[in-house]
Design an enzyme around this catalytic site. Sequence first.
Site, PDB file in Angstrom:
ATOM      1  N   SER A 146     -62.654  39.314-102.655  1.00 30.43           N
ATOM      2  CA  SER A 146     -62.675  40.074-101.057  1.00 30.43           C
ATOM      3  C   SER A 146     -61.878  39.125 -99.884  1.00 30.43           C
ATOM      4  O   SER A 146     -62.071  37.737-100.363  1.00 30.43           O
ATOM      5  CB  SER A 146     -63.583  40.808-101.055  1.00 30.43           C
ATOM      6  OG  SER A 146     -63.890  41.044 -99.592  1.00 30.43           O
ATOM      7  N   TYR A 160     -73.007  38.087-101.025  1.00 28.91           N
ATOM      8  CA  TYR A 160     -71.518  38.376-101.530  1.00 28.91           C
ATOM      9  C   TYR A 160     -69.970  37.333-101.574  1.00 28.91           C
ATOM     10  O   TYR A 160     -69.524  37.370-101.471  1.00 28.91           O
ATOM     11  CB  TYR A 160     -71.288  39.623-100.582  1.00 28.91           C
ATOM     12  CG  TYR A 160     -70.418  40.556-100.854  1.00 28.91           C
ATOM     13  CD1 TYR A 160     -69.729  40.928-102.049  1.00 28.91           C
ATOM     14  CD2 TYR A 160     -68.827  39.885 -99.996  1.00 28.91           C
ATOM     15  CE1 TYR A 160     -69.062  42.383-102.165  1.00 28.91           C
ATOM     16  CE2 TYR A 160     -68.116  41.364-100.271  1.00 28.91           C
ATOM     17  CZ  TYR A 160     -67.850  42.013-101.786  1.00 28.91           C
ATOM     18  OH  TYR A 160     -66.650  42.602-102.029  1.00 28.91           O
TER      19      TYR A 160
END
Length: 296
Positions: A146, A160
Site C-alpha cells: 500500500s 497497517y
Amino acid sequence: MLNDFTGKVAVVTGAASGIGFAMAERFVAEGMKVVLSDIEQGALDKAVARLAEQGGDVLGHVTDVSIRDSVFALADAAFDRFGEVHVLCNNAGIGSGSEGKMWEHDPKDWDWCFAVNVFGVFNGVQAFVPRMLAQGTDGHIVNTSSGDGGIAPLPNASVYASTKAAVVTMTEALYAQLHQVQAKLGASVLFPGPKMLRTGLWESYRNRPERFAKTTPRKTPYNTLDAWEKAMRDAGQEIEFTPVESVAANVVEGIRENRFWILPASEHSDQMITSRSQSMLARSNPSYLETFILDK
C-alpha cells in the site's frame, strides 16, 4: 517472463471481494484457471459461483493466511486440482482497527495485523514458491502492499503502515533471491490505486479470530468507509475512487512486463517518494510528514 496466461493457473488470497476478486475475474478473462481463497466461506462461495457462471475453471478454498498449515493446505488443494501454479497473489490483508497513539494501542491489534499482512505473505511464499520453482516453468509472485507504509506512513494508521512497509522489503528480498538462483519466477509488489478503493478492508473486524481478540474494549465505534467519506464531504473534500478492475488490469500488465513496481502513476505518490528520498539523503527530519503532524 510470463507472457501467455492461457491455460495457466493463478492462486489469489483474499479473493472473495475487492481487489482479490477483481484479480481473479481478470485472470479468468485471460483464460487462466484460478484458485480463490478467503477466510469467509459464504462470500467465497458467491465469488466462485460468479466466476463459474462466466465460464471460469475455478476452485474455492477457505484459508486463514495467518495460520501456516492453512496456507499449506491451500497449496495442496491448488496443486491437487490443477497440477501446477504459475501466478501467486498474496493479497489477503486487514486493517488493525487500532485506536489512539501507538503507546496506547492494544498489542493484540499488532499481533493480528502482522499475522495476516506480513506472515500471511511469508506463509504464501513458503507454501508455494518451492513447488513453483520445482515446476521449472515461468511464473510470478505478486505481493500486495500500500502507499500507506509502502511509500510513506499515515501516522495514525501506524500498525497497517508498518505491515505494508514490511511487505515491500520482503518482496525486494524475494526478487533478489529468485535472481540469485536464476529462477524463472518474477516478483512484484502491488500498490493499489492511485486513488482510494472501495474494499472490505474497513470492515476487517468482522473476521477477527478469537485468538486475536482485543484485551480492552473499544472506546469508539469502528470507522466505516461510508462514515469516513461523509466526514470528508462535510469538510468540503470530495473523494475519488479507483475501480478495483483498474488495479487488476495493472497487475496483469505488470506480470506481462515483469515489472517489480506495480505502482500506478500518481503525482501525490511521486511527491511523497521524492520527499522521503531527499530527507534520507540529506539526513534531515521527515518534513513529508508535516501535514499529518499538524493534523492532530
